[in-house]
Design an enzyme around this catalytic site. Structure first.
Site, PDB file in Angstrom:
ATOM      1  N   GLU A  18     -48.980 106.933  73.114  1.00 23.66           N
ATOM      2  CA  GLU A  18     -48.195 108.773  73.330  1.00 23.66           C
ATOM      3  C   GLU A  18     -47.358 108.183  71.665  1.00 23.66           C
ATOM      4  O   GLU A  18     -46.722 108.038  70.947  1.00 23.66           O
ATOM      5  CB  GLU A  18     -47.079 108.540  73.717  1.00 23.66           C
ATOM      6  CG  GLU A  18     -46.320 110.145  74.092  1.00 23.66           C
ATOM      7  CD  GLU A  18     -44.828 110.152  73.172  1.00 23.66           C
ATOM      8  OE1 GLU A  18     -45.410 111.072  71.958  1.00 23.66           O
ATOM      9  OE2 GLU A  18     -43.643 109.782  73.530  1.00 23.66           O
ATOM     10  N   CYS A  73     -40.283 113.362  69.751  1.00 26.37           N
ATOM     11  CA  CYS A  73     -42.134 114.105  69.714  1.00 26.37           C
ATOM     12  C   CYS A  73     -41.998 114.919  70.216  1.00 26.37           C
ATOM     13  O   CYS A  73     -43.491 115.767  70.322  1.00 26.37           O
ATOM     14  CB  CYS A  73     -42.593 112.721  70.345  1.00 26.37           C
ATOM     15  SG  CYS A  73     -42.064 112.366  71.753  1.00 26.37           S
TER      16      CYS A  73
END
Length: 507
Positions: free
Chosen positions: A277, A311
């Protein structure tokens, strides 16, 4: 430039004094956790951990190197031989016990998280609960790792598909979610029957170690969970060991795209299964038919959660020209009303520090470059004057930002909110997709046709429609393009730690 940013009470916070307020001091651990034991590095070295809100040292932690990691991998490998044979129900029971202990100790876990990561205490508590939800979820999913029976093309055979744990998993986690990034990965791995070796970020190791203490109390066997702490100096060699050691068959990483590419290259040497990720650059689009108040409220949380250090934060805000001025006014007003800058343990704080000095310098550099290219700061724009010496920067709103400056092209990972005008759906989609990454995206509209068109056209792995949040334990988390591979959470998350095996049985 406006300075109308609210400050919290800002009474003097002494980081070490705050540790004495833990209800259970044994949760604050300073040694690595290997094979069910608290151990020091073979070298005897340690590294210091600072509170980003005061820059005071809060403790020293074991500094492991590659040789120490190999011992942890061996422990995980030995434990895997028995752990993989446990029933799904046995694993579920142990994970549920771990979950219950996390909830029982949420206040201490939140305080530790705030001290090392800077989050306001209320936000840190939210992360602990969010992190715990993955342990609860995967305790349930352990019993649902179903296989298949495949109709055979041959009369005297039967085909069965079964799923088996991959083996020892190497887990590398970032500093911005030191609790939840571990539970989201480790919960899935343990539910699948894998064992793990975890390397938490050197800025925030204490949350990982506290989770180990609770896992041990829950009865999770020695060697199933191993945590190797290391300094920034030793991080490259520890990461290399986790990605190249042939005993490790799976690597899961959350972090930047450049580092992810390096780790993927290293992991390819032994063809490990990977789930990464990586970085994002989320567009947040407000169409002319949107509920502007709802959009502004959601942007506040989406952009400034954890001081912009997530993020999936909104990184580029696009507002239709017909509602642009009204939206900017509403949003700036909300920022002034709702955000109070201060130490995470200070009364009233809703906006904490930047976790790392390099992160703070990056924010200042992006802001300077944008201003030099014609951007205007309408709120914030500097380090605040508060009664602590930490790494703080005001929540900042900008207009007239060029599409060509770093703020528009790169992930900021900080509290800068550039707001751009657009004129058409086609234009804003082109601009939103004009980046190499694709993690999350958001848009606000009440037109059902537009909702499906835009949702399908955005090149991201997760889309928030009329909401600024995309993550929960039941939803698949992950991106496309250079934002990584694989999914975490949801019913798909456990598959990242399972191999598929076909049994073709003739009779």
């Amino acid at each position: 430039m406006s300075s109308h940013i609210s400050l919290a009470k800002n009474s003097k916070v002494v980081s070490t004094d705050e540790l004495s307020k833990l209800k259970d001091p044994s949760l604050f651990r300073a040694e690595a956790f290997v094979d069910g034991k608290w151990v020091k590095a073979a070298s005897g070295k340690t590294f210091d951990v600072e509170d980003p809100g005061t820059l005071e040292k809060i403790g020293s932690v074991t500094d492991m190197d590659a040789s120490d990691v190999r011992k942890a991998v061996d422990a995980g490998s030995a434990a895997f031989e028995s752990w993989k044979k446990t029933t799904a129900k046995q694993r579920a029971v142990l994970l549920r016990k771990w979950y219950d202990l996390i909830i029982e100790n949420k206040d201490d876990l939140a305080r530790i998280l705030t001290l090392e990561g800077g989050k306001p205490l209320i936000e840190a508590t939210g992360e602990v609960l969010y992190g715990a939800s993955f342990i609860e979820w995967f305790s349930e999913e352990a019993k649902r790792a179903y296989g298949d029976v495949v109709p055979s093309p041959v009369a005297n055979s039967r085909m069965v598909v079964m799923k088996q744990p991959v083996g020892v998993a190497g887990i590398i986690t970032p500093y911005n979610f030191p609790n939840a990034m571990i539970t989201r990965k480790v919960g899935a791995a343990l539910a699948a029957g894998c064992t793990v070796v975890v390397r938490p970020a050197h800025e925030t190791p204490y949350s990982a170690l506290a989770l180990c203490e609770l896992a041990q109390r829950a009865g999770i066997p020695p060697g199933v969970i191993n945590v190797v702490t290391c300094s920034g100096e030793n991080t490259p060699e520890v990461g290399r060991e986790l990605t190249t050691n042939p005993t490790i068959r799976k690597v899961s990483f959350t972090g930047s795209t450049p580092v992810g590419k390096l780790l993927m290259e290293q992991a390819s040497s032994t063809m490990k299964k990977v789930s990464f990720e990586l970085g994002g650059n989320a567009p947040f689009i407000v169409f002319d038919d949107a509920d502007l108040q709802t959009a502004a409220e959601n942007l506040l949380a989406c952009k400034f959660r954890n001081s912009g250090q997530t993020c999936v934060c909104a990184n580029r805000v696009y507002v239709h020209e017909s509602v642009y001025d009204e939206f900017v006014d509403k949003f700036v007003s909300l920022v002034k009303q709702k955000l109070k800058v201060g130490h995470g343990l200070d009364e009233g704080t809703t906006f904490g520090p930047i976790i790392t000095e390099r992160g703070l310098l990056k924010v200042e550099d992006q802001l300077k470059r944008a201003i030099n290219s014609g951007a205007k700061v309408v709120l914030g724009g500097k380090r605040p004057s508060i009664n602590v010496s930490g790494q703080f920067f005001e929540p900042t709103v900008l207009v007239n930002v060029s599409d060509d400056v770093p703020m528009s092209c790169e992930e900021t990972f900080g509290p800068l909110c550039p707001i751009y005008k657009f004129t058409s759906e086609e234009e804003v989609l082109r601009r939103a997709n004009n980046v190499p990454v694709g993690l999350a995206g958001y848009f606000f509209s009440r037109d059902i046709g537009r909702i499906f068109r835009v949702a399908e056209a955005l090149q991201v792995g997760m889309v928030g429609i009329n909401v600024g949040n995309v993550s929960s334990e039941v939803s698949p988390f992950g991106g496309v393009k250079e934002s990584g591979v694989g999914r975490e959470g949801s019913r798909y998350g456990i598959d990242e730690y399972l191999n598929i095996k076909l049994l073709n049985i003739a009779f």
